[in-house]
Design a protein around this motif. Structure first.
Motif, PDB file in Angstrom:
ATOM      1  N   THR A   1     -15.658   4.604  -6.518  1.00  0.00           N
ATOM      2  CA  THR A   1     -14.429   5.398  -6.424  1.00  0.00           C
ATOM      3  C   THR A   1     -13.352   4.722  -5.570  1.00  0.00           C
ATOM      4  OG1 THR A   1     -15.143   6.649  -4.469  1.00  0.00           O
ATOM      5  CG2 THR A   1     -15.775   7.532  -6.641  1.00  0.00           C
TER       6      THR A   1
ATOM      7  N   LYS B   1      -9.479   4.478  -6.418  1.00  0.00           N
ATOM      8  CA  LYS B   1      -9.180   5.368  -7.542  1.00  0.00           C
ATOM      9  C   LYS B   1      -8.351   6.555  -7.058  1.00  0.00           C
ATOM     10  CE  LYS B   1     -11.861   3.079 -10.337  1.00  0.00           C
ATOM     11  NZ  LYS B   1     -11.365   2.230 -11.366  1.00  0.00           N
TER      12      LYS B   1
ATOM     13  N   GLN C   1     -15.891  12.279 -11.923  1.00  0.00           N
ATOM     14  CA  GLN C   1     -14.899  11.248 -12.210  1.00  0.00           C
ATOM     15  C   GLN C   1     -14.479  11.389 -13.669  1.00  0.00           C
ATOM     16  OE1 GLN C   1     -16.106   7.305 -11.060  1.00  0.00           O
ATOM     17  NE2 GLN C   1     -14.007   6.638 -10.853  1.00  0.00           N
ATOM     18  N   GLU C   2     -13.164  11.398 -13.898  1.00  0.00           N
ATOM     19  CA  GLU C   2     -12.630  11.487 -15.252  1.00  0.00           C
ATOM     20  C   GLU C   2     -12.692  10.122 -15.926  1.00  0.00           C
ATOM     21  OE1 GLU C   2      -8.708  13.221 -14.924  1.00  0.00           O
ATOM     22  OE2 GLU C   2      -9.592  15.230 -15.021  1.00  0.00           O
ATOM     23  N   ALA C   3     -12.500  10.101 -17.223  1.00  0.00           N
ATOM     24  CA  ALA C   3     -12.557   8.857 -17.991  1.00  0.00           C
ATOM     25  C   ALA C   3     -11.530   7.835 -17.503  1.00  0.00           C
ATOM     26  CB  ALA C   3     -12.345   9.153 -19.478  1.00  0.00           C
ATOM     27  N   ASP C   4     -10.374   8.314 -16.996  1.00  0.00           N
ATOM     28  CA  ASP C   4      -9.346   7.391 -16.505  1.00  0.00           C
ATOM     29  C   ASP C   4      -9.631   6.879 -15.092  1.00  0.00           C
ATOM     30  OD1 ASP C   4      -8.704   9.497 -14.797  1.00  0.00           O
ATOM     31  OD2 ASP C   4      -6.642   9.701 -15.521  1.00  0.00           O
ATOM     32  N   GLY C   5     -10.761   7.326 -14.497  1.00  0.00           N
ATOM     33  CA  GLY C   5     -11.149   6.866 -13.164  1.00  0.00           C
ATOM     34  C   GLY C   5     -10.789   7.816 -12.040  1.00  0.00           C
ATOM     35  N   THR C   6      -9.962   8.819 -12.313  1.00  0.00           N
ATOM     36  CA  THR C   6      -9.584   9.774 -11.273  1.00  0.00           C
ATOM     37  C   THR C   6     -10.823  10.485 -10.742  1.00  0.00           C
ATOM     38  OG1 THR C   6      -7.432  10.149 -12.300  1.00  0.00           O
ATOM     39  CG2 THR C   6      -8.202  11.829 -10.754  1.00  0.00           C
TER      40      THR C   6
END
Length: 107
Positions: free
Chosen positions: A64, A67, A15-20
């Motif tokens: 998730t 997201k 998971q990326e910092a932006d939530g993706t």
């Protein structure tokens, strides 16, 4: 890592910092080295898409839910020929489902 030859396993969930949410599949072999490679890639993509759409991702990782999702193919070289057609088709079909498909070249 299992890689695309193992069509029954999700290689990596991150998971990326932006939530993706990123679902990564790996291919270490050169494209075209195995006559089964294109069908393995198609099966692996279908596995990943099913994992998202049937709710398995959200059940396994509740954080998730809702997201954005990106399916990423990590490989040593850009796909060509039939493999490139498979990846382009996957990207088009997934875009319609709000799932991004990305190719990431590894060194």
């Amino acid at each position: 890592m299992p890689g695309i030859a193992d069509t029954n396993k999700i290689d990596l969930v991150a998971q990326e910092a932006d939530g993706t949410v990123i679902l990564v599949m790996f291919e270490e072999r050169p494209w075209g080295c195995d006559p089964r490679q294109s069908s393995q890639l198609q099966e692996k993509i279908n596995l990943y898409v099913g994992y998202v759409l049937d709710g398995s991702l959200a059940r396994q990782y509740p954080e998730t839910t809702g997201k954005p999702v990106r399916i990423r193919l990590d490989c040593a070289e850009m796909p060509t020929g039939h493999i490139a057609h498979i990846t382009a088709h996957a990207a088009s079909q997934l875009r319609a489902r709000s799932i991004e498909f990305q190719i990431n070249l590894r060194n």
